[in-house]
Motif scaffolding. Structure first.
Motif, mmCIF file in Angstrom:
data_model
loop_
_atom_site.group_PDB
_atom_site.id
_atom_site.type_symbol
_atom_site.label_atom_id
_atom_site.label_comp_id
_atom_site.label_asym_id
_atom_site.label_seq_id
_atom_site.Cartn_x
_atom_site.Cartn_y
_atom_site.Cartn_z
ATOM 1 N N GLY C 132 19.757 -9.958 -15.891
ATOM 2 C CA GLY C 132 20.393 -11.045 -15.081
ATOM 3 C C GLY C 132 19.606 -11.274 -13.975
ATOM 4 N N ILE C 133 20.467 -11.564 -12.781
ATOM 5 C CA ILE C 133 19.842 -12.121 -11.758
ATOM 6 C C ILE C 133 20.111 -11.025 -10.305
ATOM 7 C CG2 ILE C 133 19.669 -14.086 -10.160
ATOM 8 C CD1 ILE C 133 20.685 -15.762 -12.188
ATOM 9 N N GLY C 134 19.168 -10.556 -9.844
ATOM 10 C CA GLY C 134 19.194 -9.849 -8.500
ATOM 11 C C GLY C 134 18.842 -10.536 -7.296
ATOM 12 N N ILE C 135 19.472 -10.401 -6.489
ATOM 13 C CA ILE C 135 19.376 -11.410 -5.327
ATOM 14 C C ILE C 135 19.483 -10.803 -3.949
ATOM 15 C CG2 ILE C 135 20.046 -13.729 -6.095
ATOM 16 C CD1 ILE C 135 22.856 -13.321 -4.826
ATOM 17 N N ASN C 136 18.564 -11.125 -3.077
ATOM 18 C CA ASN C 136 19.020 -10.712 -1.599
ATOM 19 C C ASN C 136 20.004 -11.775 -0.849
ATOM 20 O OD1 ASN C 136 18.844 -10.843 1.161
ATOM 21 N ND2 ASN C 136 16.654 -9.926 1.114
ATOM 22 N N VAL C 137 21.235 -11.342 -0.847
ATOM 23 C CA VAL C 137 22.484 -12.326 -0.783
ATOM 24 C C VAL C 137 21.964 -13.136 0.641
ATOM 25 C CG1 VAL C 137 24.748 -12.567 -0.060
ATOM 26 C CG2 VAL C 137 23.793 -10.716 -1.632
ATOM 27 N N ASP C 138 21.707 -12.609 1.819
ATOM 28 C CA ASP C 138 21.489 -13.604 2.964
ATOM 29 C C ASP C 138 20.240 -14.398 2.922
ATOM 30 O OD1 ASP C 138 23.527 -11.952 3.862
ATOM 31 O OD2 ASP C 138 22.308 -10.431 4.797
ATOM 32 N N LYS C 139 19.324 -13.885 2.128
ATOM 33 C CA LYS C 139 17.981 -14.894 2.070
ATOM 34 C C LYS C 139 18.275 -15.987 1.356
ATOM 35 C CE LYS C 139 14.010 -12.392 3.836
ATOM 36 N NZ LYS C 139 12.746 -11.858 3.400
ATOM 37 N N VAL C 140 18.965 -15.605 0.223
ATOM 38 C CA VAL C 140 19.271 -16.790 -0.902
ATOM 39 C C VAL C 140 20.388 -17.726 -0.162
ATOM 40 C CG1 VAL C 140 20.561 -17.515 -2.993
ATOM 41 C CG2 VAL C 140 18.877 -15.550 -3.232
ATOM 42 N N LYS C 141 21.221 -17.656 0.584
ATOM 43 C CA LYS C 141 22.240 -18.329 0.900
ATOM 44 C C LYS C 141 21.450 -19.042 2.300
ATOM 45 C CE LYS C 141 26.707 -16.738 -0.054
ATOM 46 N NZ LYS C 141 27.377 -15.590 -0.240
ATOM 47 N N GLU C 142 20.495 -18.412 2.952
ATOM 48 C CA GLU C 142 19.668 -19.131 3.991
ATOM 49 C C GLU C 142 18.686 -20.386 3.443
ATOM 50 O OE1 GLU C 142 17.524 -16.344 6.457
ATOM 51 O OE2 GLU C 142 16.039 -17.810 6.625
ATOM 52 N N ALA C 143 18.214 -20.077 2.033
ATOM 53 C CA ALA C 143 17.427 -20.834 1.357
ATOM 54 C C ALA C 143 18.293 -22.208 0.757
ATOM 55 C CB ALA C 143 16.461 -20.384 0.388
ATOM 56 N N LEU C 144 19.443 -21.762 0.116
ATOM 57 C CA LEU C 144 20.101 -22.765 -0.686
ATOM 58 C C LEU C 144 21.808 -23.075 -0.077
ATOM 59 C CD1 LEU C 144 19.296 -21.302 -4.148
ATOM 60 C CD2 LEU C 144 18.239 -23.349 -3.071
ATOM 61 N N GLY C 145 22.045 -22.558 0.907
ATOM 62 C CA GLY C 145 23.234 -22.745 1.531
ATOM 63 C C GLY C 145 24.362 -21.706 0.646
ATOM 64 N N ASP C 146 25.608 -21.685 1.494
ATOM 65 C CA ASP C 146 26.367 -20.913 1.042
ATOM 66 C C ASP C 146 26.947 -21.022 -0.658
ATOM 67 O OD1 ASP C 146 26.437 -19.497 3.128
ATOM 68 O OD2 ASP C 146 28.455 -20.545 4.410
ATOM 69 N N ASP C 147 26.798 -22.255 -1.109
ATOM 70 C CA ASP C 147 27.252 -22.532 -2.383
ATOM 71 C C ASP C 147 26.118 -22.382 -3.448
ATOM 72 O OD1 ASP C 147 26.057 -24.646 -1.477
ATOM 73 O OD2 ASP C 147 27.257 -26.328 -2.014
ATOM 74 N N ALA C 148 25.366 -21.700 -3.171
ATOM 75 C CA ALA C 148 24.078 -21.136 -3.950
ATOM 76 C C ALA C 148 24.632 -20.630 -5.262
ATOM 77 C CB ALA C 148 23.125 -20.411 -3.299
ATOM 78 N N PRO C 149 24.126 -21.174 -6.528
ATOM 79 C CA PRO C 149 24.700 -20.664 -7.762
ATOM 80 C C PRO C 149 24.120 -19.683 -8.253
ATOM 81 C CG PRO C 149 22.883 -22.455 -8.021
ATOM 82 C CD PRO C 149 22.947 -22.432 -6.483
ATOM 83 N N VAL C 150 24.727 -18.193 -7.473
ATOM 84 C CA VAL C 150 23.906 -17.246 -7.600
ATOM 85 C C VAL C 150 24.166 -16.477 -9.110
ATOM 86 C CG1 VAL C 150 23.799 -16.533 -5.224
ATOM 87 C CG2 VAL C 150 25.950 -16.242 -6.272
ATOM 88 N N ASN C 151 25.477 -16.933 -9.623
ATOM 89 C CA ASN C 151 25.625 -16.624 -11.184
ATOM 90 C C ASN C 151 25.561 -17.497 -12.130
ATOM 91 O OD1 ASN C 151 27.676 -18.219 -10.520
ATOM 92 N ND2 ASN C 151 29.476 -17.307 -11.103
ATOM 93 N N SER C 152 24.318 -18.006 -11.897
ATOM 94 C CA SER C 152 24.108 -19.234 -12.962
ATOM 95 C C SER C 152 22.331 -19.072 -13.074
ATOM 96 C CB SER C 152 24.264 -20.550 -12.559
ATOM 97 O OG SER C 152 23.750 -21.729 -13.318
ATOM 98 N N LEU C 153 22.140 -19.368 -14.448
ATOM 99 C CA LEU C 153 20.761 -19.372 -14.589
ATOM 100 C C LEU C 153 20.176 -20.592 -13.801
ATOM 101 C CD1 LEU C 153 20.721 -18.789 -18.369
ATOM 102 C CD2 LEU C 153 19.728 -17.154 -16.761
ATOM 103 N N ALA C 154 20.740 -21.512 -13.438
ATOM 104 C CA ALA C 154 20.243 -22.920 -12.872
ATOM 105 C C ALA C 154 19.493 -22.261 -11.525
ATOM 106 C CB ALA C 154 21.148 -23.691 -12.545
ATOM 107 N N LEU C 155 19.947 -21.047 -11.163
ATOM 108 C CA LEU C 155 19.318 -20.618 -9.681
ATOM 109 C C LEU C 155 17.737 -20.289 -9.923
ATOM 110 C CD1 LEU C 155 20.230 -19.233 -7.058
ATOM 111 C CD2 LEU C 155 19.772 -17.093 -7.974
ATOM 112 N N VAL C 156 17.621 -20.092 -11.065
ATOM 113 C CA VAL C 156 16.095 -19.489 -11.483
ATOM 114 C C VAL C 156 15.354 -20.444 -12.324
ATOM 115 C CG1 VAL C 156 16.342 -17.220 -10.943
ATOM 116 C CG2 VAL C 156 16.692 -17.923 -13.422
ATOM 117 N N PHE C 157 16.043 -21.364 -13.105
ATOM 118 C CA PHE C 157 15.487 -22.344 -13.907
ATOM 119 C C PHE C 157 15.549 -23.694 -13.521
ATOM 120 C CE2 PHE C 157 15.906 -18.702 -16.933
ATOM 121 C CZ PHE C 157 14.689 -18.604 -17.603
ATOM 122 N N ASP C 158 16.176 -23.988 -12.525
ATOM 123 C CA ASP C 158 16.155 -25.297 -11.860
ATOM 124 C C ASP C 158 15.183 -25.361 -10.839
ATOM 125 O OD1 ASP C 158 16.793 -27.711 -10.577
ATOM 126 O OD2 ASP C 158 18.803 -27.748 -10.746
#
Lengths: 297, 373, 362
Positions: C132-158
């Motif tokens: 699955g998907i491992g994330i650095n929570v703060d950095k991903v939110k910084e890049a994509l905002g608070d509603d980043a799709p962290v539990n979706s494949l769209a995070l890495v395939f979109d």
């Protein structure tokens, strides 16, 4: 007579056991077909079946895998890319190594053993660990970027790790001693009075360097270049650890054939072709060495 | 028209080609050249003679530009060389090791300096051909240095250093690597070439015979100083010190105390002996320590007591037979051993003296040189 | 499933009282994949000397198995590899009469591993996990905002998301058998498809995000994630959780999180099996039985943060293991997990070739 024969025989037996026999095994596998078996290729040599078994065995060997290598542009691109990377890194190693050798050879004689030691010292650590250290140095938050950010030279960390640049750094770093040592050996023997003679006859320091030092260190330069080029061509560890996925090298392709595709025959064919490519520089290298020995006598 | 002797150093109007002025060279604590003054003139064949470590090579390397003086100045043709690098000096050097470029052929070695001058191909070819003719190397043009004999290499080195027709040619022990016979032949060749080319030669050597043979003037050096600079015959006949007398040729040195009367000096040299007499132009104070230098060939050896001022009796200790001459070592009752030479005009069987014979030694009062140091 | 790369084969000689003729069992397992006190415990209980070697890639293990004569009694391949190696004749059938602890095994997992080894004739499950998907929570939110799709494949395939994540660093596993099913899932296709047409589609999806991927690698992402060098890794559950722990230990302000994609994720199984030429098959059975003991299996999972296939062990698991949905997913998530089958030689070549093309552009 017998003693002399044994003396001559030993190196040949050595060559036979450690080079020719393994190579023939690889050639044999390269002529086989992949199979889901243990070991994963066909046919197996069954000596119990006698002569007919042997005939049967040979009838099943073919050059199919070599034809296969020509069917996909991956292979020649990988060979070409390896040649390019090896040639280019050899050039950089020469450009970095020559001044170091030169400085060593011009250092005071009591310093030379120490300098020599410093060149050889890295060999005391595992090669793998040294390449890993480079990952620590070159990474986004690594030593180099931290240092450059601290000095204010850059404001955004540089992406070096996982790029071809990192591969070049790795190869140059790893093989530098192989370039330095032979060049140093020739430069150390260089008679200072030759340079003085050149200056005396109207050369500036720089032209004396080009007309005397460089031509006289040519044997060392050639030896160093071969010692770097040959292993760099088949290099696998450095591109896989430091290089990005875009760094295409034949060593990596070979690894994938062997481990990912479990296709030992194609992997062997890749290895055989690699060896054939390497044989040309190796023969040239031998010629050069022989020429030097004759000139030295 | 009278033939004038070549002696520009005696002409006060002559401008020297090379001038060393108060030159000192130190390597760390070691003083290689100590406040030295020297003039060398155009067309001279000048020899720097001395034992190893006396500074002669340093002096030469300063001329070539490989070393810079710690103080003082060197002028060539009146121009101060301080800021001039080796490649822009009108000087070429023949190295002791010859320093031939091993990767170049004989032809290319000789042409090396000419090519650097950017001469056109025709000029270079003519000049190289001339040099090869001069040094008798025509046959070896295509050979590499390692395919030549020692004598051939020496000639290549000479040709190479002469090719640019320098004002001044420096020769660092040029014949050191050759065997004796070849060395002697080559000495005359060198003189011949020097004369033909009209180049000023400065040669460094530790071989006094070589210096005497080739040079117009010889400078004897010791510990960074010039002890004597003079023509070979003056160096030999009138050395200015025991050091020079001893360095050049064979000599007997007798130490004593002087008492002068006019141009004659009586030297008391041992208890219970008659003082020895020597002619001199020097003025010595009473009882001043002094030395008598007598060359062995100036001593006559005889069975009967001769009628000269200086005569001594002794016993033959040793005889050195050299063919044309023999050297006798004669032990005096005082313990001194004096060397005397005589020409072997007679056959060996008829020779008059043998070991343990009592003989008389004698020399004229002008034969001995009186030295103060 | 997969740990550090450095230790290629570090041998652990465990018994201090090894006599020359003492019975030995040679075990070849993934690096950092067991609580080492268990090894000592096995020796104390059985009196058998345990020689424990580690490896770090299935390919390496497979090459040893196919070459034969490895000298190991127990090895731990992943399901798809196991299946192929069984077909190649690398393993021997287990003597189930010597494995009384088989009763402890979990039927839910057993059903899934039947795909690779029907009936469990050749292997037992050791650990299982998800990709699955491992994330650095703060950095991903910084890049994509608070509603980043962290539990979706769209995070890495979109590509739109990946473009923004590229600057903080994204790594993918260098394993086409893991990444292609994920790409197929994102595209809504059968994750276990092997046909050329499906592979072409997966290739397009991967190539679309390729420019934003810093590296394909199956081990470096643990440290890279923990150090904050990268902000997203598509990798194995236990590895990401290990990165989480390392970051917490280092106290460097990096917060790592593992998410199982809601579209579905690959479920994998590391199976213990006995090579056909094992020198001591009896000892191997004793070791397998020992591992299947409820307490021992629990101890292993508590140590490595992976789920096991042992139902009886669950009562002994720590809360941060059994209670973590990233390790033991809830039923709904479990229903979304899929398994894949091995590729045959021809399809495998297509897959490898396609993967090389994705990675290198050639």
């Amino acid at each position: 007579m017998l003693r002399r024969l044994t003396l001559i025989l030993i190196p040949y037996l050595w060559l036979l056991a450690l080079f020719l026999v393994p190579f023939l095994i690889v050639v044999k596998i390269s002529l086989s077909d992949v199979a889901l078996a243990r070991p994963p290729y066909m046919p197996q040599l069954d000596l119990a079946a006698g002569l007919s078994g042997l005939k049967d065995f040979f009838s099943q060997l073919d050059l199919e895998n070599f034809w296969f290598l020509t069917s996909d542009d991956l292979y020649w691109k990988a060979y070409l890319s390896s040649l390019k990377i090896a040639a280019f890194s050899t050039l950089i190693t020469l450009l970095v190594g020559f001044p170091i050798s030169y400085a060593m050879a011009s250092a005071r004689s009591e310093w030379r053993p120490t300098l020599m030691m410093l060149v050889i010292l890295p060999f005391w650590t595992s090669f793998l660990i040294r390449v890993y250290s480079w990952m620590g140095i070159l990474s986004q938050n690594g030593l180099l970027n931290s240092f450059l950010l601290w000095t204010g030279l850059i404001h955004e960390p540089l992406t070096i790790l996982n790029t071809p640049t990192a591969v070049y750094i790795g190869i140059v770093y790893t093989y530098l001693p192989f370039m330095i040592l032979p060049i140093y050996a020739t430069l150390e023997k260089l008679d200072i009075s030759l340079l003085e003679a050149a200056e005396d006859l109207g050369c500036s320091r720089l032209t004396a360097f080009w007309l005397v030092t460089v031509p006289l260190s040519k044997p060392g330069i050639i030896a160093g270049c071969f010692l770097v080029f040959i292993p760099a061509l088949g290099e696998f560890v450095i591109p896989s650890l430091l290089g990005g996925s875009r760094t295409l090298m034949i060593g990596k392709v070979l690894w994938e054939e062997f481990f990912n595709n479990r296709d030992w025959p194609v992997a062997s064919a890749v290895a055989v072709v690699l060896l054939l490519i390497l044989i040309i520089p190796i023969i040239l290298f031998q010629r050069n060495e022989q020429k030097n020995r004759e000139a030295g006598q | 028209m009278p033939q004038t002797v070549f002696a520009p150093w005696e002409n006060p109007d002559e401008k020297p080609l090379i001038q060393f002025r108060n030159v000192t060279k130190r390597f760390g604590d070691f003083t290689a050249i100590d406040n030295l003054d020297l003039d060398i003139y155009t067309r001279e064949f000048f020899a720097l003679l001395g034992p190893s470590g006396c500074g002669k090579t340093t002096l030469m390397r300063m001329l070539a530009g490989f070393e810079t003086p710690s103080s003082g100045s060197i002028l060539i043709g009146g121009q101060d060389m301080a800021e001039i690098p080796p490649n822009r000096r009108p000087v070429n050097m023949m190295f002791q090791s010859y320093a031939l470029f091993p990767h170049l052929s004989v032809w290319d070695n000789i042409a090396f300096g000419l090519k650097r001058e950017g001469k056109d191909r025709g000029t270079i070819e003519t000049r190289v051909a001339d040099m090869m003719r001069l040094t008798r190397l025509e046959k070896f043009a295509r050979r590499k240095p390692h395919q030549l004999s020692g004598g051939q290499r020496q000639r290549v080195a000479l040709a190479r250093s002469l090719a640019k027709a320098p004002k001044l040619l420096l020769l660092d022990e040029p014949l050191g690597a050759l065997d004796k016979k070849l060395r002697e032949e080559t000495q005359f060749e060198l003189m011949d070439i020097q004369e033909k080319t009209g180049t000023t030669f400065v040669i460094v050597t530790h071989d006094q015979e070589e210096a005497m043979t080739v040079a117009s003037r010889v400078a004897v050096m010791d510990e960074g100083k010039l002890v004597q600079v003079a023509t070979p015959d003056r160096i030999y006949e009138t050395p200015n010190s025991v050091y020079v007398a001893d360095f050049i040729g064979d000599v007997n040195i007798i130490e004593g105390r002087a008492s002068q009367s006019g141009d004659r000096v009586l030297v008391s040299w041992a208890e219970g002996t008659t003082p020895l007499v020597a002619a001199t132009e020097k003025h010595l104070s009473k009882d001043q320590a002094c030395y008598l230098a007598i060359r062995p060939e100036k001593i006559t050896i005889s069975e009967t007591e001769p009628d000269t001022a200086n005569r001594l009796q002794g016993e033959i200790l040793d005889i050195g037979y050299l063919g044309n001459i023999s050297t006798y070592h004669v032990k005096l009752p005082t313990g001194h051993v004096i060397k005397a030479q005589s020409t072997n005009t007679r056959r060996i069987a008829r020779r008059s003296f043998t070991w343990e014979d009592k003989v008389w030694l004698s020399w004229t009062d002008t034969a001995a040189i009186l030295l103060e140091r | 499933m997969k740990r550090t790369m450095l230790s290629v084969t570090a041998a652990l000689a465990l018994s201090a009282t090894a006599a020359a003729a003492q019975e030995e069992v040679h075990v070849y397992n993934w690096s950092d994949y067991i609580d080492e006190s268990l090894l000592k415990k096995f020796e104390d209980e059985t009196g058998i000397k345990l020689v424990y070697d580690v490896f770090d890639s299935n390919e390496l293990l497979e090459t040893k198995m196919l070459a034969g004569g490895s000298g190991y009694d127990v090895v731990v391949p992943t399901g798809t590899f196991l299946q192929r190696q069984i077909a190649a004749g690398s393993f021997q059938k287990l003597d189930k009469s010597k494995l009384p602890n088989l009763k402890n095994m979990w039927d839910v997992i057993q059903k899934r591993t039947d795909t690779y080894d029907p009936n469990g004739d050749y292997s037992i499950n050791y650990m299982w996990g998800t990709t699955g998907i491992g994330i650095n929570v703060d950095k991903v939110k910084e890049a994509l905002g608070d509603d980043a799709p962290v539990n979706s494949l769209a995070l890495v395939f979109d590509p739109k998301n990946m473009e923004k994540l590229a600057s903080c660093g994204v790594m993918f596993l260098d394993a086409p058998t893991e990444m292609v099913p994920a790409a197929l899932t994102y595209l809504g296709l059968n994750p276990d498809a092997h046909d050329k047409d499906s592979l072409d589609k997966a290739e397009k999806a991967l190539e679309a995000v390729r420019p934003y991927i810093q590296k394909f690698n199956s081990s470096e992402y643990i440290n890279a994630l923990a150090n904050g060098d990268i902000c997203v890794a598509f990798g194995w559950s236990g590895d990401v959780l290990q990165a989480r722990d390392r970051a917490a230990e280092a106290d460097n302000g990096v917060k790592v999180e593992y998410n199982i994609p809601k579209e579905g994720a690959l479920m994998w199984f590391d199976q213990m099996a006995v090579p056909v030429d094992a020198p001591n098959p009896d000892g191997a059975m004793k070791f397998l039985n020992f591992i299947m003991d409820a307490h021992n299996a629990a101890a292993a999972s508590n140590y490595v943060y992976y789920a096991n296939g042992n139902k009886a062990s669950q009562q002994y698991l720590n809360d941060d293991v059994i209670g973590d949905p990233a390790i033991y997913p809830d039923q709904e998530t479990l229903d979304h997990l899929y398994t894949v089958t091995p590729f045959d030689a021809k399809d495998q070549r297509n897959l490898t070739r396609m993967w090389t093309k994705v990675k290198s552009g050639t």
